[in-house]
Design a protein around this motif. Structure first.
Motif, short mmCIF file in Angstrom:
data_model
loop_
_atom_site.label_atom_id
_atom_site.label_comp_id
_atom_site.label_asym_id
_atom_site.label_seq_id
_atom_site.Cartn_x
_atom_site.Cartn_y
_atom_site.Cartn_z
N GLU A 171 66.80 96.46 20.15
CA GLU A 171 65.64 95.57 19.96
C GLU A 171 65.82 94.16 20.51
O GLU A 171 64.86 93.57 21.02
CB GLU A 171 65.20 95.54 18.49
CG GLU A 171 66.25 95.10 17.49
CD GLU A 171 67.07 96.25 16.92
OE1 GLU A 171 67.14 97.33 17.56
OE2 GLU A 171 67.67 96.07 15.84
N HIS A 172 67.02 93.58 20.42
CA HIS A 172 67.15 92.19 20.88
C HIS A 172 67.12 92.12 22.41
O HIS A 172 66.52 91.21 22.99
CB HIS A 172 68.43 91.55 20.35
CG HIS A 172 68.51 91.58 18.85
ND1 HIS A 172 69.68 91.41 18.17
CD2 HIS A 172 67.54 91.79 17.90
CE1 HIS A 172 69.43 91.51 16.86
NE2 HIS A 172 68.15 91.73 16.68
N THR B 82 70.13 87.67 13.51
CA THR B 82 70.10 88.75 12.52
C THR B 82 70.52 88.20 11.17
O THR B 82 71.39 87.34 11.09
CB THR B 82 71.14 89.82 12.95
OG1 THR B 82 70.84 90.23 14.28
CG2 THR B 82 71.14 91.02 12.04
N HIS C 66 63.58 85.49 13.39
CA HIS C 66 64.29 86.70 13.81
C HIS C 66 63.42 87.94 13.63
O HIS C 66 63.48 88.87 14.44
CB HIS C 66 65.63 86.86 13.07
CG HIS C 66 66.40 87.99 13.66
ND1 HIS C 66 67.12 87.87 14.84
CD2 HIS C 66 66.47 89.30 13.32
CE1 HIS C 66 67.61 89.04 15.17
NE2 HIS C 66 67.24 89.94 14.27
N ASP D 31 62.68 90.76 16.43
CA ASP D 31 62.76 92.22 16.25
C ASP D 31 61.42 92.88 16.57
O ASP D 31 61.37 93.95 17.20
CB ASP D 31 63.13 92.56 14.79
CG ASP D 31 64.61 92.36 14.51
OD1 ASP D 31 65.41 92.26 15.46
OD2 ASP D 31 64.96 92.31 13.32
ZN LIG Z 1 67.27 91.94 14.81
#
Ligand SMILES: [Zn+2]
Length: 310
Positions: free
Chosen positions: A76-77, A189, A236, A240
């Protein structure tokens, strides 16, 4: 707006969050209409895994893609960095089952994309333009996706963890490369200390530590360096969200409203959208005053809400 790819390849290595393995990703330029494709270079035959919603095989604590039993986790990042920076087509070689977590944010990927540069290809970029609302919900959690009056993408994201340190935070902004780079990519995260033992017992977070995640204790964070933004957590979640939405394979013209969403709900929205004939259409050109379909508003303050309310 033309499709893009990167000018030349770049590589980066590091420990992976859940497996704890050291892996290297190499991102390479590719041609128009190829999208983003992951390749497991450590497996015979170098199997290809298209970075598409249809490849999603797991959404617990990270988004995992797979084809015929070959998987790549925690995409995802990197996906958010490619989408947010406007890279439509690229090949991502990885020599293991998971993308490195790096510092827990997408800043390194973004800087590498900046370093190599982006180039235009001949084909026009194809946008998904939302025409009618699409909604997913579960209890009080939801994502609503509405048509955009301004023919742009915007996001309104709210979280509420009912935790003394991390309660309500919100992020609301039109989405552009500038906003992404300035407000989102550096957010790391995070996880709760009380969950760490459970995650490790389930074979997760083996590579996790204070150098790649913000860890939240009973009433404070454990990271000595503190937060990068007072509302780093919701930022964050936006990162995501972008990474999961990027798996639609097209930029979205629509207005997202998300409340307490996560990888699973993000994925459910993408699946529902793709099945919702008549609620969206593909477009390569703007429909408003003949102008660009993607309205970027430089200089507009991106960030609206977001105080930590203990
Ligand atoms: Zn993340």
């Amino acid at each position: 707006m033309k499709q893009t790819t990167i000018n030349k390849s770049f590589s980066i290595s590091g420990i992976a969050l859940h497996s704890g393995l050291d892996t290297t990703v190499t991102v390479k330029p590719s041609g128009e209409d190829t999208g983003i494709v992951f390749i497991r270079s450590d497996i015979a035959g170098s199997p290809h895994i298209p970075a598409l919603t249809s490849s999603v095989v797991a959404t617990s604590y990270a988004t995992t893609l797979g084809v015929d039993g070959v998987t790549v986790a925690t995409v995802e990042h990197l996906m958010a960095a490619l989408y947010g920076m406007g890279v439509d087509n690229a090949v991502v070689m990885v020599n293991g089952p998971e993308i490195p977590i790096l510092d827990g944010s997408a800043v390194a990927f973004t800087e590498l994309i900046d370093d190599v540069g982006i180039r235009k290809l001949d084909a026009a970029r194809k946008y998904i333009v939302i025409k009618k609302p699409i909604k997913v919900s579960e209890g009080d959690k939801h994502i609503y996706l509405y048509p955009s009056e301004n023919m742009e993408m915007s996001i309104d994201y709210r979280i509420d963890f009912a935790h003394p340190f991390l309660a309500k935070q919100s992020f609301s902004s039109p989405f552009s490369k500038d906003v992404f780079r300035r407000e989102v990519v550096r957010a790391r995260t995070f996880g709760f200390l009380k969950d760490v033992e459970m995650l490790k017992a389930n074979g997760l977070a083996r590579g996790g530590g204070l150098n790649n995640a913000v860890v939240i204790g009973d009433d404070d964070i454990l990271n000595e360096e503190g937060l990068r933004f007072p509302d780093e957590f919701v930022r964050h979640k936006v990162l995501d969200f972008m990474g999961d939405i990027a798996l639609l394979g097209h930029h979205i013209i629509g207005r997202f409203e998300a409340y307490r969403s996560g990888h699973n709900m993000n994925h459910r929205l993408a699946v529902k959208l793709l099945k919702s004939q008549g609620r969206f259409e593909f477009s390569t050109t703007g429909r408003k005053k003949g102008g660009s379909v993607y309205v970027v508003k430089p200089g507009v303050p991106a960030y609206v809400g977001g105080a930590v309310t203990a």
